[in-house]
Every structure is written in C-alpha cells, then in structure tokens.
Scaffold this active site. Structure first.
Site, mmCIF file in Angstrom:
data_model
loop_
_atom_site.group_PDB
_atom_site.id
_atom_site.type_symbol
_atom_site.label_atom_id
_atom_site.label_comp_id
_atom_site.label_asym_id
_atom_site.label_seq_id
_atom_site.Cartn_x
_atom_site.Cartn_y
_atom_site.Cartn_z
ATOM 1 C CB SER A 1 -6.252 3.212 -6.327
ATOM 2 O OG SER A 1 -5.145 4.130 -6.133
ATOM 3 N N GLY B 1 4.741 11.740 -3.405
ATOM 4 C CA GLY B 1 4.364 10.320 -3.859
ATOM 5 C C GLY B 1 5.314 9.993 -4.768
ATOM 6 C CD GLU C 1 0.138 -6.779 -2.374
ATOM 7 O OE1 GLU C 1 -1.127 -6.405 -2.419
ATOM 8 O OE2 GLU C 1 0.884 -7.025 -1.495
ATOM 9 C CB SER D 1 3.668 10.268 -13.558
ATOM 10 O OG SER D 1 4.676 11.081 -13.546
ATOM 11 C CB CYS E 1 -1.045 0.207 1.283
ATOM 12 S SG CYS E 1 -2.298 -1.068 1.225
#
Length: 435
Positions: free
Chosen positions: A328, A303, A324, A337, A290
């Site tokens: 989303s 990010g 994984e 990107s 995650c």
C-alpha cells in the site's frame, strides 16, 4: 445551466437526474476550502435529513472518501457518465431528454418498457474481473466492488482511543448502523454499547493477546498467535485490520497464517499497538502478508519495529525475507524508510570495519547481512542513488553528506529490536502434524 433545466421539473428532480452514480465534478472537502475532482459513488437520504453523496476523490486514496452535501458540489462543472454507445460524456440536457423519452416510451407501452431497457444495457456490459484497485465506478462496477467501496463503520472505540475507519470491513450489519462500535482491546470482540462492554470486561479474563510471548524488552512485547489454535481472536483481528487495510481479503480462513501482535505494557495490561501476519508455508519466502500499526499508535516508531522484527525472524530461520507485493502507499513509505536505514547502516559498518580501500562488498553479501531479497536491496540502492556504472561494473558510492544524514536519523531512534530478548524457534510447517 438554469436555462437548460426547465420544463417545470422541480429542483430536487433536476439534481436527481444530474447527480447520478459515476458523475464527476469539483467537490469541496469537508472542513477545508480545497476543491478537488471527485466521483459520486453512492447517495443516501436519511430521515429528516438532506440528500448526501458519497465521494471518491480522483487520484486520492480511498481512505479519504466521505459523505458530502449538495452545498459542497460544483454542479456547473459536472461530467456525467459516458454513454455505452458513445465515447463522449453526456451533457445535462441530453440526460434530461433521454429520461423524458424513456418515460414516454414506458407510458406508450403500458408499463412494459421499450425493447432497449436498462437491464439489457447492464447485461451487455462486460463485468471486470479481479479485485478493485480504486473506489471509482468507471474502473470497476462488479458486485463485490459495489459492496465494499463504501465505508460501513463510522467510529470504533478500543481502550482509551477512538478511531475513524478508513475502509470497509464486514462487521455484522446490526453493528454497522451504530454511531460507535466498541471493541475489547484484549480479545478484540465487538460490542454495541458501553454497557455491553462493561459486562464483557467482567467475564473476559484476558489481559494480553492469546498465544506465546516470544519477545519482551521493557514495555514492548510480541505474541505469536496461531490462526488455527486461536481462530476467534484471529478472525476478530482480521476484521479490525480490514478497517485500515484496503487490499486485505483474509477474514475467516486464518488456519494457514501466524499472527505476531506487538503490545505495550502498563498497569492495566498489555495493549495492542500493531501486528503483522505471515504464511506458515510461503512458496515465495514472504516474511509478511499484512502489517498494520493502529492509527492511534502511528508516528511512534512501532511500524519500523514490526518490520525490523519480521526480518529478525527471517534471520533466525536462515532465509531472505520480503513483504508480499504490491504494498500500500503507507506500507511502501514505511518499508522504503526501513530499507534505506538498514542498507546505509550495513554499508557504514562494513566501511568502518574493513581494512580494504576501497571496501569490496557484493550485492549478495549485502543481502545475506540484512536478510533482504536481492530486488529489495537493488531498488533501495537505486532509490538512494547510490549505485552507479563505472568502468564496466556497478559500484556503490557513499559521500560524507549521506553518512552524516544517516547518523542523525539513527540517533533519533530510541527503541530498537534486540535479538537477545527473542525466545523463539522456527517450526517446519511442511509437516502437517504441527498444524
């Protein structure tokens, strides 16, 4: 519509019969003039307040779901839920007639109901198996979806930022009814009031995440946190992350995971800006389970730094990493990107340093350079439209326009991960003693 809704029924009763869970109709989004088709997921009526309806907008992400009033609904274009015995949607008149007929049957049987009751219909309907993918009632009606498709937290305050949650998170029920949940930005404990938070700060001795600081450059630090050794912090982190990650299901079993929390330093401490988690032992060599950048710190490049750091760890481990799947919508945009810039940067550097004309570089060599899985590299080349079939083989074509756009994009990146500042050695987690 007015001619159909008669027989002396009050307006509120008529609305109650039409505005049922699962019905679809145009909805005007809050603070806008846009009318979007939405589905009624739930309804509520608080004390001294009008009826409100929880709307899931069709073909939109669940984070946009919201509570609306009847004034925002276009009842004239309502599509009622389909009957279990018919493929056609019921009309408003049919619903009224059906409800009236059922009421008469109940009265005739002295309250014991007819042979075809609502519970019989529910029991005959097969319940779908698997996690919910959307907020739609028509696609998933199991108990789990019924509990988690509605946002249960209104607002959270963490440090100097207030954030509106996007999704459901299993915080304690007594906190979910509060207008704001206060979260300590260092230990991530949730509290019910400002006074409780002030008292907690006196006792809380943390000014950074627990665990080992494995990276520091200027104001950016990364801490490695073992989900077994720091269980309470890891659980609090998972609860916080679930507010902004729809498909996250890990809450309490944090033992098999490592958490890498990125922080930003100021005079008051090291404040969390985002994190990613990974399994200690991944059979598929996933380097991210995650990943989240807090909404108050998005659009700042954190990010991309988290993704870049995850691949740096894969490089030190000597493995090819991949997140994984499925990703989303926002996660896919971030990874697409990063992959695009990483692939273009590797190609440009190889072209500039190669004496061959044209340069000869295989997909596997590109994967080794970037520590990326083969499928991720190929999908990125296809997304950029760089790979073509020519004279019996696949070739990569780069033109000056693409190279110039890439250089402009890279020039805007002010902060990057520097491997010289990483102080970390991978562990062999197959030896259970290291857990």
């Amino acid at each position: 519509m007015k001619s159909e809704l008669t027989n002396g029924t009050s307006v509120s009763n008529k609305l109650a019969l039409l505005l049922v869970e699962g019905a679809r109709l145009p909805v005007r989004k809050r603070n806008t003039d846009d009318w979007i088709e939405g589905e009624i997921v739930a309804k509520r009526c608080e004390q001294d307040a009008q009826q409100e309806y929880y709307i899931h907008y069709i073909d939109y992400n669940k984070r946009l779901d919201e509570w609306v009033t009847v004034a925002q609904l276009d009842i004239n274009k309502i599509k009622l839920p389909q009957n279990s015995k018919s493929s056609r949607p019921l009309s408003p008149t049919a619903v009224l007639n059906k409800c009236t007929t059922r009421k008469r049957k109940i009265e005739d049987s002295n309250g014991y109901g007819s042979s075809h009751s609502d519970t019989d219909e529910i029991q005959k309907t097969p319940s779908p198996i698997g996690p919910p993918s959307t907020g739609s009632l028509n696609q998933n009606q199991n108990t789990y979806d019924g509990l988690t498709r509605i946002k249960n937290v209104q607002l959270i305050e963490m440090g100097r930022a207030r954030m509106t949650p996007w999704y459901f998170s299993p915080y304690p029920q007594e906190l979910c009814h509060l207008p704001v949940i206060y979260i300590c930005e260092f230990c991530l404990k949730c509290l019910k009031s400002v006074k409780c938070l002030e008292r907690h700060k006196i006792k809380c001795k943390l000014f950074h995440p627990p665990g080992n600081e494995i990276y520091r450059k200027h104001a950016i630090s990364v801490f490695e946190i073992d989900g077994r050794k720091n269980k309470i912090y890891a659980q609090n982190l998972c609860l916080l992350a679930k507010l902004f990650l729809d498909h996250k299901t890990l809450y309490y079993d944090t033992d098999p995971f490592l958490f890498y929390v990125m922080t930003e330093y100021d005079q008051y401490g090291l404040h969390m800006v985002g994190y990613f988690s990974k399994e200690k032992e991944s059979s598929e060599d996933y380097n991210v389970a995650c990943i989240l950048t807090l909404p108050c710190h998005q659009k700042k490049g954190y990010g991309r730094l988290l993704i870049e750091f995850s691949y740096l760890l894969s490089q030190v481990e000597g493995k090819l990493g991949s997140p994984e799947k499925p990703l989303s919508d926002l996660g896919l945009l971030s990874y697409r990107s990063y992959w695009s810039n990483a692939v273009l940067e590797a190609l440009v550097q190889y072209m500039e340093g190669s004496a061959e004309n044209p340069p000869n570089l295989t997909i596997l060599e590109l994967c080794d350079r970037l520590c990326m899985k083969k499928e991720d590299v190929i999908s990125t080349l296809q997304h950029l439209n760089l790979i073509h079939y020519y004279k019996g083989q696949y070739i990569i074509c780069l033109n000056n326009e693409i190279i110039e756009q890439h250089r402009k994009s890279m020039s805007r990146r002010k902060v990057r991960i520097d491997e010289k500042y990483l102080q970390w050695q991978p562990k062999d987690w197959s030896k259970r003693g290291k857990w």
